[in-house]
Structures are given as C-alpha cells and as structure tokens.
Design a protein around this motif. Structure first.
Motif, short mmCIF file in Angstrom:
data_model
loop_
_atom_site.label_atom_id
_atom_site.label_comp_id
_atom_site.label_asym_id
_atom_site.label_seq_id
_atom_site.Cartn_x
_atom_site.Cartn_y
_atom_site.Cartn_z
N ASN A 1 1.03 3.80 -6.51
CA ASN A 1 1.18 4.82 -7.54
C ASN A 1 2.30 4.45 -8.50
OD1 ASN A 1 -0.71 6.95 -6.36
ND2 ASN A 1 0.69 6.58 -4.66
N THR B 1 -8.08 -3.04 1.17
CA THR B 1 -7.96 -2.18 0.00
C THR B 1 -6.58 -1.54 -0.01
OG1 THR B 1 -10.32 -1.70 -0.01
CG2 THR B 1 -8.91 -0.21 -1.25
N ALA C 1 -2.68 6.33 -10.21
CA ALA C 1 -2.94 5.56 -8.99
C ALA C 1 -3.76 4.32 -9.34
CB ALA C 1 -3.69 6.41 -7.97
N THR D 1 -5.90 1.15 -7.57
CA THR D 1 -6.52 0.68 -6.32
C THR D 1 -6.96 -0.76 -6.48
OG1 THR D 1 -7.29 2.91 -5.73
CG2 THR D 1 -8.41 1.05 -4.70
N ASN E 1 0.83 -1.20 0.00
CA ASN E 1 0.00 0.00 0.00
C ASN E 1 0.87 1.26 0.00
OD1 ASN E 1 -2.65 1.24 0.17
ND2 ASN E 1 -2.07 1.87 2.23
N SER F 1 -8.11 2.18 -11.81
CA SER F 1 -6.96 3.08 -11.95
C SER F 1 -7.44 4.45 -12.36
CB SER F 1 -5.98 2.53 -13.00
OG SER F 1 -6.59 2.48 -14.28
N THR G 1 -3.78 0.92 -2.40
CA THR G 1 -3.56 1.81 -3.54
C THR G 1 -2.07 2.07 -3.69
OG1 THR G 1 -5.71 2.91 -3.27
CG2 THR G 1 -4.02 4.10 -4.52
#
Length: 408
Positions: free
Chosen positions: A248, A244, A221, A223, A160, A192, A246
């Motif tokens: 980059n 969850t 980004a 996710t 993450n 995304s 995310t």
C-alpha cells in the motif's frame, strides 16, 4: 440241360440280389474315384475351425519421453495410445509419494496429468492398456524433472503488506540471468486500485524495476502477481515459484531541497507544512540533483570516509562518526542526516558536506519521523546531474518515453 439252366438262373438271381443290396457300396466307391458333384452336403467332411483374432500393433506416445531429464515440472505429462484403450495410468515419484492425478479422455486414448510435478524428482510412469483383441498389456517408463542447479528464484521489494511512499518502484532481483525477458514480464501481472499501469525497466539481466508514468496514487493498493513456476528464464533456468504480494502507498510526502535557497520545504499531500535550512555538498562533492527516494532509515549509523573512497591523509578525509537520524537516499552514500556540530553554522548559508543533506537536529529528526521508505526528495539547482537508476531509486529521473520504451 434243365438242371444246368436252373443252376445258371440261380446264380444270376444271386448276383442281382448282391447288386441291388450293394448299390450304396458301389456308389460310394464310384464317388471316391470320380469325385463328388457337390450336390450332396452329407458327403462333406466335419465343421472347420474359426481363425484367431489378430490385434493391431499397440504403441504409446508420451510427453515427456522415456528417460527424459531436465523436464519442466509445469509441463503436464500426457500419454496417447494407438490401437488400444487406456485402462489405468500411474504416475508417481520413484522414491514414493502421492500419485499424480490425471484426466482420461472419453475415447480412453489420451491421458493428461491434472497437476504440476515437483522439481528434482524422478518419476515412474505405468500405463495399462487393452489392445483390439482384448489383451491387456502394461508399459513402463521414467523421467526426471529439473535439478536444483537449474531452478530460478526471485526476490521482490516492497514486502507483502508493506506501507511505502508514492515514489517506491517495484524492485525484483532474479537468482539467475534472464534472457527470455518477454516471457518473464508476461508472467508478472501488476495491478493497482488507482488503475495505474506502468512499465518494466531492466537494469541488468538479473534486475528489473517497474513503475507507473507518474508517482503512485496516495493511499492505493498495488498487487504483484508473480506466476513464475515453470517459466523458462533462458539458458535452461526454470522459475520455481508462484507468489502474489500486495503493498500500500500512504499519503504523499515530498521534500524539495533547493541549493539556491539552501532550504528544505516539506509538502504533505501537496501542502507546505515546514521549512528547514540545510547544507549540501561542497563543490568537490556536489549533491546529486533530481528525484531521490528514501531507501532506509537509521537512528544511528556509522559514517566512515573509507566507504566513499577516502583514506587518511586525503584532503577531504574525515574522522569516523555516528550520524544521527540518517535517512539513506542513494546506495553511494547520500543521506539526509543531522549535521555535525561544526557544520551547524553553515546551514542555510554554504555547502560543506560530501553530498549529503545536512540538517539541524530538529530538522533531521522531523524528516526521520515523518518520512519513510518510498517517500520522495527532489533536489534542485546543484552542480551535479541526477541520481542514476542503479544508485538507489533513480527511476524517476528517466523520461517516461525512454523508461517505457526500453526493449526487453
């Protein structure tokens, strides 16, 4: 004669008086013998008692059933009453703890839990009912949720909030084999900011990758929403978490290594910024071709010939050394790294490595400083085929129609 007649008259009169005065007695007696005509309500007996109300049989249907084991904690328990209304439901762990909340239907015939359960827990269910006669009864049951041996977990890369190169596939490893692959894929939603969609590719029953058709867009980004709690992986294995993440992508960084020219050209956001001489794998150890993705980086890393299957006495054996500015490209041992002093004369001219991309100290450190996990190296014109998907991140060497068309 007169006296006799007088006496007879008196007797007759007396009998008449008796008959007149005793008429009711005679009627009552006669009625008792002959039966009543039913027209005189006063002759009936006292008021009769009302019959007692009899309740219809009461039953309940529960999910899960009484005594059930291996219950999926994501399946919300329910109670349905027949010929009764539900007054109260208490569902809680046998060992103590909070009562599971629930929702009672308007007709009070159905109750449904309002929150998932816990793994590896024995639960006690108590249902208080009122039947059609107004009598209150209590029913008690119990069940047990999935044991630890049947819990399934998963581990994802990137982490993450990580920043990675545009060539980084999503990599998920499951703790248990997955046979219900469709169910697991549907429980993992990937979005995304670039709007790119992709496809899953299963390396094994426990290992899956995901990538878009082309490299991720720079500075975007991605996710990954894994809603795996309660998902049946197959073979009785149940997912035990939701998470969850995310990550980059940074700017586009591409190094093109050409065996014909023995050079590495470095492109940043599509612009050529540096060119370095290199040496690649010699004929018996040719460097793999195609796309390769940086897996990890090490300022110093021990290199041992034994790690690639060589032992002392083998013609290609080399003495142990610590490689400088080593960036791993494959699990099988291909790196970009600083060449040994004895190989510096080969840079830009001939191939002398065991498959690695050997560079000068300046070139290897530049690559180490400016490239990162997920950045891409493209190797051209070598004698070897492309890196397979399982050897590092060879995902980009599989044609898209084949990658996206794999059947789960």
């Amino acid at each position: 004669m007169q006296d006799t007649k007088s006496r007879k008259g008196l007797i007759a009169a007396a009998i008449a008086v008796v008959l007149v005065l005793g008429g009711g007695i005679g009627a009552a007696f006669a009625t008792g013998i002959l039966g009543s005509s039913g027209s005189d309500s006063s002759a009936s007996s006292g008021p009769s008692e009302s019959p007692s109300v009899k309740a219809a049989p009461v039953s309940i249907t529960t999910t899960p059933g009484d005594g059930a084991v291996g219950v999926n904690p994501a399946v919300l328990p329910s109670v349905t009453a027949t010929n009764a209304v539900i007054n109260q439901v208490i569902l809680k762990p046998q060992s103590g703890g909070d009562t599971v909340p629930g929702i009672l239907a308007a007709d009070k015939a159905v109750w449904t839990a309002g929150a998932p359960l816990a793994f590896n827990t024995k639960y006690r269910l108590e249902v208080v009912l009122t039947d059609t006669a107004g009598k209150e009864t209590t029913r008690r049951q119990g069940f047990e949720t999935v044991l630890p041996a049947n819990e399934a977990n998963a581990f994802m890369y990137p982490q993450n909030a990580a920043s990675v190169g545009v060539g980084q596939p999503i990599d998920i490893t499951f703790s248990e084999p997955v046979t219900n692959k469709d169910a697991v894929e549907q429980a993992i939603k990937i979005t995304s900011t670039s709007g790119q969609t992709g496809a899953f590719f299963w390396l094994t029953d426990q290992h899956v990758r995901y990538r878009p058709e082309t490299f991720w867009a720079a500075n975007s980004a991605v996710t990954v929403d894994m809603q795996l709690f309660g998902v049946d992986f197959g073979n009785g294995m149940i997912g035990n978490f939701n998470e969850t993440r995310t990550f980059n992508t940074h700017n586009t960084r591409l190094a093109v290594v050409d065996n014909y020219t023995k050079t590495m050209q470095v492109f940043m956001d599509g612009q050529l910024v540096r060119t370095f001489p290199v040496t690649l794998g010699e004929p018996t150890w040719p460097s793999p071709s195609g796309y390769q993705v940086v897996v990890s980086q090490h300022e110093k890393l021990p290199f041992r010939a034994e790690s690639i299957g060589l032992k002392p006495g083998d013609p290609d054996y080399y003495e142990p050394f610590d490689a400088s500015w080593a960036s791993r490209l494959t699990n099988s041992g291909v790196f970009v790294h600083q060449a040994l002093d004895g190989a510096l004369g080969a840079l830009g001219r001939i191939n002398v490595s065991h498959g690695c991309v050997g560079m000068s100290a300046e070139g290897a450190k530049y690559f180490y400083d400016n490239f990162d996990a997920g950045d891409v190296v493209q190797v051209l014109n070598t004698e070897a085929g492309p890196v397979p998907i399982h050897d590092g991140y060879g995902d980009w060497n599989i044609p898209w129609d084949q990658y996206a068309g794999q059947q789960p």
